[in-house]
Structures are given as C-alpha cells and as structure tokens.
Design an enzyme around this catalytic site. Structure first.
Site, PDB file in Angstrom:
ATOM      1  N   LYS A  23      -2.821   5.811  -3.977  1.00  0.00           N
ATOM      2  CA  LYS A  23      -3.838   6.706  -3.415  1.00  0.00           C
ATOM      3  C   LYS A  23      -3.599   8.145  -4.145  1.00  0.00           C
ATOM      4  O   LYS A  23      -2.617   8.486  -4.350  1.00  0.00           O
ATOM      5  CB  LYS A  23      -3.986   7.051  -1.992  1.00  0.00           C
ATOM      6  CG  LYS A  23      -3.844   5.705  -1.137  1.00  0.00           C
ATOM      7  CD  LYS A  23      -3.984   6.220   0.359  1.00  0.00           C
ATOM      8  CE  LYS A  23      -3.600   4.848   0.996  1.00  0.00           C
ATOM      9  NZ  LYS A  23      -2.246   4.558   1.084  1.00  0.00           N
ATOM     10  N   HIS A  66      -7.713   9.802  -1.563  1.00  0.00           N
ATOM     11  CA  HIS A  66      -6.888   9.675  -0.137  1.00  0.00           C
ATOM     12  C   HIS A  66      -7.587  10.198   1.227  1.00  0.00           C
ATOM     13  O   HIS A  66      -7.672   9.916   2.088  1.00  0.00           O
ATOM     14  CB  HIS A  66      -5.457  10.506  -0.425  1.00  0.00           C
ATOM     15  CG  HIS A  66      -4.634  10.066   0.747  1.00  0.00           C
ATOM     16  ND1 HIS A  66      -3.436  10.059   0.232  1.00  0.00           N
ATOM     17  CD2 HIS A  66      -4.694   9.435   1.790  1.00  0.00           C
ATOM     18  CE1 HIS A  66      -2.447   9.540   1.216  1.00  0.00           C
ATOM     19  NE2 HIS A  66      -3.364   9.045   2.207  1.00  0.00           N
ATOM     20  N   TYR A  74       3.259  10.023  -0.086  1.00  0.00           N
ATOM     21  CA  TYR A  74       4.374   9.394   0.529  1.00  0.00           C
ATOM     22  C   TYR A  74       5.779   9.656  -0.155  1.00  0.00           C
ATOM     23  O   TYR A  74       6.834   9.386   0.170  1.00  0.00           O
ATOM     24  CB  TYR A  74       4.140   8.070   0.778  1.00  0.00           C
ATOM     25  CG  TYR A  74       2.922   7.639   1.403  1.00  0.00           C
ATOM     26  CD1 TYR A  74       2.270   8.567   2.232  1.00  0.00           C
ATOM     27  CD2 TYR A  74       2.328   6.310   1.346  1.00  0.00           C
ATOM     28  CE1 TYR A  74       1.048   8.256   3.039  1.00  0.00           C
ATOM     29  CE2 TYR A  74       1.320   5.828   1.812  1.00  0.00           C
ATOM     30  CZ  TYR A  74       0.347   6.876   2.691  1.00  0.00           C
ATOM     31  OH  TYR A  74      -0.639   6.511   3.258  1.00  0.00           O
ATOM     32  N   ASP A 120       0.732  -1.029  -0.039  1.00  0.00           N
ATOM     33  CA  ASP A 120      -0.017   0.057   0.118  1.00  0.00           C
ATOM     34  C   ASP A 120       0.921   1.198  -0.037  1.00  0.00           C
ATOM     35  O   ASP A 120       1.728   1.387   0.829  1.00  0.00           O
ATOM     36  CB  ASP A 120      -0.812   0.115   1.153  1.00  0.00           C
ATOM     37  CG  ASP A 120      -1.790   1.155   1.433  1.00  0.00           C
ATOM     38  OD1 ASP A 120      -3.127   1.095   0.820  1.00  0.00           O
ATOM     39  OD2 ASP A 120      -1.319   2.408   1.815  1.00  0.00           O
TER      40      ASP A 120
END
Length: 287
Positions: free
Chosen positions: A83, A116, A58, A53
């Site tokens: 996401k 998200h 990120y 994931d």
C-alpha cells in the site's frame, strides 16, 4: 459468489475484473508489533498461505522480503499486496514510492498495490485532485506491469465515484474494515455493482468480537473457535479476508476455515451484530 480453487492450495480465489485470481484468505501484517519473521515463514511453509498483505506504513518491507526468500516459495506462487502511504501521494512521488517498496522487498512487481487512505498528507490541492493525480500514477504502474492490479483502501462510495469520473481504470479492489460489528453493506453493494472486489481487514475486530455471545454460541455449535467462525462468516459473504497474527498457533487456526460452512440462520445471526463501531481508522469525514 464466483470462486475457484487455487491449484497451489485448498484456498479458494476470487476473480478480479482484469481476470487475475486473488486468494480469498491472506495473512495481514502491521506496525506496532504486528510482524514476526518466524510467523511469516511458518505461514508460508507449514500453513500453505499464499497471500500476504503489507504496507510501507508498517515498516517491515525489508524483513518481509527476507522471510519470503527464506521460505523458498516461488514469487509466481505468491499474491503480494502493498500500500502507498498518503505522504507519498502525487504523480512522481507515488511512482517512486512504489519502485522503492519493490526494491526494499526485493521483488520486481506487486500483485496488488493500493492507495492506503482517501486523504492526502501533501498540501497544495484538494483531496479529490490529489487522489486523481495519484491514481493516474498507479494506472501507469499497472500498464507498465509493476503492479498486476491496483486498488484503494478505506475508500467510501463518494471517493470511488469521484475516482471513476476523474480516471480511466476502475479500482480492482477496495480494502476496508469488515467484521460482524462493522458491515458497510451499501459500500459492498456498490463495489460489486462496479466490479470492485471487496476486501476486509480486522475480521476479528482486534479481538473484540471473540467474546460476543452470538459468536461464542455459534463456535460451540460447529466445534470451531470464535476466530474461525468470524473468518468463515466473512469469506462466506464473498469478502477477501486478511486476519493478522504473529502467533503460529493462531495463524494455523485462522487458515482452517474451509472444511465447514455456516448455515444461513447463523450467517444471519452474525449479520445482525452490526453496531457501526470502528476498531481502526474511520474515513467517514474525509472529503
């Protein structure tokens, strides 16, 4: 709970409403030091992890793609979730951002692609309108095969109800914070009623739950670690669970949760720890 066992590993899977099977245990990544190349390769090659994931937020898409290629694991044997960041909401922006994420990771598709957060960062219209416009873009990506399944993250019942009214495809997954201290059971019941698979992140409450006396006592009873008890509790509740770690020992430990089962009394004891605390984002006040 309807679970099947993946032929690739001893990790059970849960069916989505479109028939796909999502592994019930995955490895999460994050920003702020939440990514390790060696840890990803180790998880894939030594621990049998087949569910990763991540998110554009990120900042590790390119590195993650490299680690996956280095592992030698076939793309078809891996469940990959990404996401869409709220700054990319809107029809055209969402489709472009998804394709850009695919390009950065070096893949042709995502197994699951999520919105998200329920709040838009783009000015000009209401959150509801922006969610609907963005979701219609995800529906197109789904129909085009760029995303094998689509879903949302951090959405509450009100957000899901509006999406159901405004769009045609019900989200396949809703990923939210879930651990013994944060148990949104009404949201979970709603998702199950609507055929939405419930997925939980931060199953260890960023470490806060590991020193809880009930968790420690349960860990001692089963000869397991507190982390294993919490992950097992989550999975036994039918929740797709994605603990994060960049330490090989912890990743291995987190994967060893299928050789035992918690008794009902212990499940109930852990279920009694809910105190409504959030260790991550709280979407309660997002309209």
């Amino acid at each position: 709970m309807n679970m099947a066992f993946s032929p690739v590993l001893s990790c059970p899977t849960i069916p989505l409403s479109n028939g796909l099977q999502i592994p019930v245990l995955g490895l999460g990544t994050s920003h702020d030091g939440g990514y390790s190349h060696d840890a990803i390769v180790y998880a894939l090659t030594e621990c049998g992890v087949r569910h990763i994931d991540t998110a554009k937020r990120y900042g590790c898409e390119e590195k993650l793609g490299k680690a996956i290629r280095e592992s030698g694991i076939r793309r078809s044997d891996l469940w990959l979730t990404n996401k869409l960041w709220p700054g990319d909401y809107g029809h055209t922006a969402a489709k472009g951002a998804c394709l850009d994420s695919c390009s950065r990771m070096g893949v042709e598709y995502f197994d699951l692609f999520l919105m998200h957060w329920p709040e838009s960062l783009r000015p000009g219209c209401s959150n509801r309108e922006m969610r609907a416009e963005t979701w219609r873009a995800l529906e197109e990506l789904y129909k085009e095969g760029v995303c094998c399944a689509i879903g949302v993250s951090n959405f509450l019942v009100a957000h899901l109800e509006e999406l159901k009214e405004d769009c045609s495809v019900v989200p396949h997954v809703n990923q939210v914070e879930y651990h013994p201290f944060q148990q949104p059971n009404k949201l979970m019941q709603y998702c199950r009623k609507e055929g939405i698979v419930f997925e939980g992140y931060s199953p260890l409450a960023k470490g806060q739950v590991l020193s809880d006396p009930t968790v420690l006592q349960t860990a001692k009873k089963y000869g397991r670690t507190p982390a294993q008890i919490c992950i097992r509790w989550s999975i036994q509740n039918g929740v797709v669970t994605i603990p994060k770690s960049i330490k090989k020992k912890r990743i291995q430990e987190n994967c060893q949760v299928f050789g035992f089962q918690l008794e009902e009394s212990d499940m109930a004891a852990l279920g009694g720890l809910h105190d409504e605390r959030h260790v991550s984002w709280d979407p309660t006040n997002v309209e």
